[in-house]
Motif scaffolding. Structure first.
Motif, mmCIF file in Angstrom:
data_model
loop_
_atom_site.group_PDB
_atom_site.id
_atom_site.type_symbol
_atom_site.label_atom_id
_atom_site.label_comp_id
_atom_site.label_asym_id
_atom_site.label_seq_id
_atom_site.Cartn_x
_atom_site.Cartn_y
_atom_site.Cartn_z
ATOM 1 N N GLU A 74 0.818 -1.214 0.000
ATOM 2 C CA GLU A 74 0.000 0.000 0.000
ATOM 3 C C GLU A 74 0.857 1.271 0.000
ATOM 4 O OE1 GLU A 74 -2.876 -0.427 3.132
ATOM 5 O OE2 GLU A 74 -4.095 -1.803 1.926
ATOM 6 N N ALA A 75 2.162 1.125 0.245
ATOM 7 C CA ALA A 75 3.105 2.242 0.107
ATOM 8 C C ALA A 75 4.264 1.725 -0.745
ATOM 9 C CB ALA A 75 3.599 2.719 1.472
ATOM 10 N N PRO A 76 4.036 1.505 -2.046
ATOM 11 C CA PRO A 76 4.942 0.725 -2.883
ATOM 12 C C PRO A 76 6.341 1.316 -3.030
ATOM 13 C CG PRO A 76 3.276 1.806 -4.228
ATOM 14 C CD PRO A 76 2.852 1.959 -2.811
ATOM 15 N N ALA A 77 6.526 2.608 -2.771
ATOM 16 C CA ALA A 77 7.884 3.163 -2.855
ATOM 17 C C ALA A 77 8.797 2.502 -1.848
ATOM 18 C CB ALA A 77 7.842 4.671 -2.610
ATOM 19 N N LEU A 78 8.247 1.975 -0.753
ATOM 20 C CA LEU A 78 9.047 1.295 0.267
ATOM 21 C C LEU A 78 9.624 -0.018 -0.251
ATOM 22 C CD1 LEU A 78 6.789 1.851 3.420
ATOM 23 C CD2 LEU A 78 8.814 3.144 2.720
ATOM 24 N N ILE A 79 8.990 -0.606 -1.257
ATOM 25 C CA ILE A 79 9.521 -1.853 -1.828
ATOM 26 C C ILE A 79 10.893 -1.615 -2.448
ATOM 27 C CG2 ILE A 79 9.140 -3.642 -3.583
ATOM 28 C CD1 ILE A 79 6.147 -3.266 -3.207
ATOM 29 N N LEU A 80 11.060 -0.436 -3.053
ATOM 30 C CA LEU A 80 12.307 -0.126 -3.758
ATOM 31 C C LEU A 80 13.318 0.557 -2.857
ATOM 32 C CD1 LEU A 80 10.765 1.234 -7.087
ATOM 33 C CD2 LEU A 80 11.405 -1.114 -6.523
#
Length: 422
Positions: free
Chosen positions: A414-420
């Motif tokens: 739900e906060a996809p920038a954290l995946i990268l």
């Protein structure tokens, strides 16, 4: 003439036996050197057996589905001339083909179902009444009525005196409640032997459900922003493979697993030992024409999104065309299974034993949701939602750990920038 006995060779992995999946020859066939004899399978790898000689097939070792020992006779071939080695037997003349030896069939652990009672032959259906030629109808409507056994004289047109397809539909709907129910012809019963990969799947699934106390947990995730980021990444991908949802989910899972080592594990229930793995060897359930296969993405935690996308495509294609190697189909520490658009609302996948967990993303659907409007209030907005299911081995994984893991994955999704982010 010489008899050459081709014994089933050791095809690796320290196996003692293999199953005959398919024969490509039969007794009496003339074969050339390097012709395919049979496909045999061990574990989930299928191997083609090729003939080292040219000649006539005299014997074959049983039927498809039979299990034979390594080193035992697979095929006996009559060849011309002398062949060195112990596998030959001199004969004065070409003998008549010997009957195939009876090979004892390995019995499945599950008791066979009793044979179904014979289905009584259906009573003959009376021929439909002749279609009146005075009825106004197109040839297509007449043909459809004939195929359905409908007498057009009994159908009343809705308008204009000419029968249309809509009139047939209305007649069928009305008549179905009063005894008229056209149906397809019943298919004949078919008995199909469960062999090869299908039998392995059946045995593995039965063993998994029999030995593992499963529990499942399902959580809803908002993937609107994740889908938006995926679209943006694909716009600038160049020659790199197209990103689906799977690489992003794998990246989120791998980023979360270090905090939940009990999930990336294999349980040897005979030795009563759980091995918690550092590397993530992710099994990826793939549907093939022969059944479900699980190719493995090695060291998934060390691959970026584009590498994951390429490996997913490569392994899925290898599984479907039968070129996947044995080491690409074994050794997984955690499995991800997805039915894509058919994923349903929620699933309860069966664990890929001896692993202790399996994760299943479900179908993405759009629904209205209340979202913050930035001014302390809320507004209704269309969002993309997806449920994620996880099934765990309750002997070694607690429900709290499984739920906490999925909640942590949800935060990344739900906060996809954290995946990268590092």
């Amino acid at each position: 003439m010489t008899k050459f006995t081709f014994n089933l060779p050791d095809i690796g992995e320290g196996i003692a036996e293999a199953e005959i999946v398919e024969w490509h020859v039969k007794v009496g066939d003339m074969i050339d050197e390097d012709d395919r004899l049979a496909d045999v399978m061990t574990d989930k790898a299928t191997v083609e057996m090729e003939s080292p000689v040219k000649g006539k097939v005299l014997e074959v070792a049983g039927e498809a589905g039979d299990v034979i020992a390594i080193g035992s006779m697979l095929v006996v071939v009559e060849v011309e001339g002398e062949l060195p080695g112990d596998a030959q037997e001199k004969v004065e003349a070409a003998p008549a083909p010997a009957p195939a030896p009876v090979v004892e069939e390995v019995k499945a652990e599950i008791a066979p179902l009793p044979a179904p009672a014979p289905t009584p032959a259906p009573a003959p259906t009376p021929a439909p009444a002749a279609i009146s030629e005075k009825v106004l109808a197109s040839p297509a409507v007449r043909k459809r009525a004939k195929d359905l056994g409908i007498n057009l004289a009994e159908v009343k047109p809705a308008e204009g005196g000419r029968l249309r397809h809509a009139d047939l539909d209305a007649f069928i709907a009305y008549s179905s409640g009063g005894g008229f129910a056209p149906s397809a012809k019943p298919r004949a019963d078919e008995a199909k032997k469960v062999i090869g990969l299908r039998r392995r799947i059946a045995e593995n699934m039965a063993a998994s459900k029999r030995n593992i106390p499963h529990f499942s947990y399902v959580e809803e995730c908002d993937v609107t922003d994740l889908e938006r980021m995926r679209a943006q990444l694909n716009e600038g991908r160049g020659e790199r493979p197209k990103l689906t949802m799977m690489p992003l989910l794998i990246a989120a899972i791998c980023k979360t697993l270090p905090d939940y080592p009990m999930l990336n594990a294999r349980y040897d229930d005979e030795a009563n030992v759980v091995t918690r793995h550092g590397a993530v060897h992710l099994g990826m359930a793939a549907q093939t024409e022969n059944g479900l296969m699980v190719p493995v993405i090695r060291n998934a935690e060390s691959r970026n999104l584009w590498q994951l996308a390429g490996e997913i495509v490569r392994l899925a294609n290898a599984a479907r065309d039968g070129t996947a190697k044995s080491d690409e189909l074994s050794g997984s520490t955690l499995t991800l299974t997805s039915l894509g658009p058919l994923g349903g609302v929620a699933t309860t996948p069966v664990i890929n034993r001896p692993e202790v967990a399996i994760i299943g993303p479900n179908r993405i659907i759009e629904r209205p949701m209340y979202v913050a409007d930035g001014a302390g209030g809320e507004r209704i907005e269309k969002r993309k939602l997806m449920n994620i299911s996880i099934s765990c081995d309750h002997r070694v994984v607690d429900g709290y750990d499984a739920a906490s893991f999925i909640q942590s994955v949800k935060k990344l999704i739900e906060a996809p920038a954290l995946i990268l982010a590092d």
